[in-house]
Scaffold this motif. Structure first.
Motif, PDB file in Angstrom:
ATOM      1  N   GLU A  82       0.831  -1.209   0.000  1.00  0.00           N
ATOM      2  CA  GLU A  82       0.000   0.000   0.000  1.00  0.00           C
ATOM      3  C   GLU A  82       0.869   1.264   0.000  1.00  0.00           C
ATOM      4  O   GLU A  82       0.583   2.211  -0.727  1.00  0.00           O
ATOM      5  N   ALA A  85       2.351   1.671  -3.442  1.00  0.00           N
ATOM      6  CA  ALA A  85       1.341   2.166  -4.383  1.00  0.00           C
ATOM      7  C   ALA A  85       1.145   3.671  -4.229  1.00  0.00           C
ATOM      8  O   ALA A  85       1.069   4.408  -5.220  1.00  0.00           O
ATOM      9  N   GLN A  86       1.085   4.132  -2.982  1.00  0.00           N
ATOM     10  CA  GLN A  86       0.913   5.566  -2.732  1.00  0.00           C
ATOM     11  C   GLN A  86       2.093   6.361  -3.272  1.00  0.00           C
ATOM     12  O   GLN A  86       1.923   7.452  -3.831  1.00  0.00           O
ATOM     13  N   ASP A 102      -0.969  -0.065  -9.466  1.00  0.00           N
ATOM     14  CA  ASP A 102      -2.112  -0.976  -9.621  1.00  0.00           C
ATOM     15  C   ASP A 102      -1.754  -2.385  -9.153  1.00  0.00           C
ATOM     16  O   ASP A 102      -2.538  -3.035  -8.454  1.00  0.00           O
ATOM     17  N   ARG A 105      -1.500  -2.599  -5.383  1.00  0.00           N
ATOM     18  CA  ARG A 105      -2.817  -2.634  -4.741  1.00  0.00           C
ATOM     19  C   ARG A 105      -3.462  -4.014  -4.868  1.00  0.00           C
ATOM     20  O   ARG A 105      -4.105  -4.487  -3.933  1.00  0.00           O
TER      21      ARG A 105
END
Length: 131
Positions: A82, A85-86, A102, A105
């Motif tokens: 996570e 991804a951020q 993507d 996630r």
């Protein structure tokens, strides 16, 4: 004495596949970011990509061998994916970073699901012995 065969649940096998895909795109993204330079090669971003690739590799191994510690490892993997991804999301309009975010996630979602399973038991079984 007969030995029992060891099988993994479909969820474990699928999650191991997701972690392998995530590791792969993170490694590719590291090379991409080094090539791009500038903010792509920022140490904090590069470290997250490396951390994500390494935790995904370890998680796949834990899952494939049915480790009793898989819950802790998959929970950590979900958290790091996570964060990665951020970090990738910060590069709007960049197809490689979007693909990485993507996949991170998808991997995080799969790991969260597996982290909540009980190893061995019937409901939420992770792995089973087959006679």
């Amino acid at each position: 004495m007969a030995h029992k065969a060891f099988t993994l649940s479909t969820a474990f096998v699928n999650t191991a596949g997701e972690t392998q895909s995530c590791e792969s795109i993170c490694v590719q993204s590291i090379q991409y970011c080094l090539h791009m330079g500038g903010s792509h090669a920022e140490p904090s971003h590069m470290q997250l990509l490396q951390d994500c690739a390494q935790i995904c590799e370890a998680t796949a191994t834990f899952l494939m061998r049915g480790s009793p510690q898989q819950n802790q490892v998959t929970a950590a993997c979900a958290s790091i994916c996570e964060l990665c991804a951020q970090s990738c999301d910060k590069f709007t309009g960049d197809a490689q970073m979007k693909a990485c975010a993507d996949e991170c996630r998808r991997c995080a979602a799969a790991c969260k699901q597996v982290a909540q399973m009980r190893p061995g038991g019937a409901a939420g079984a992770g792995h089973q012995s087959v006679p």
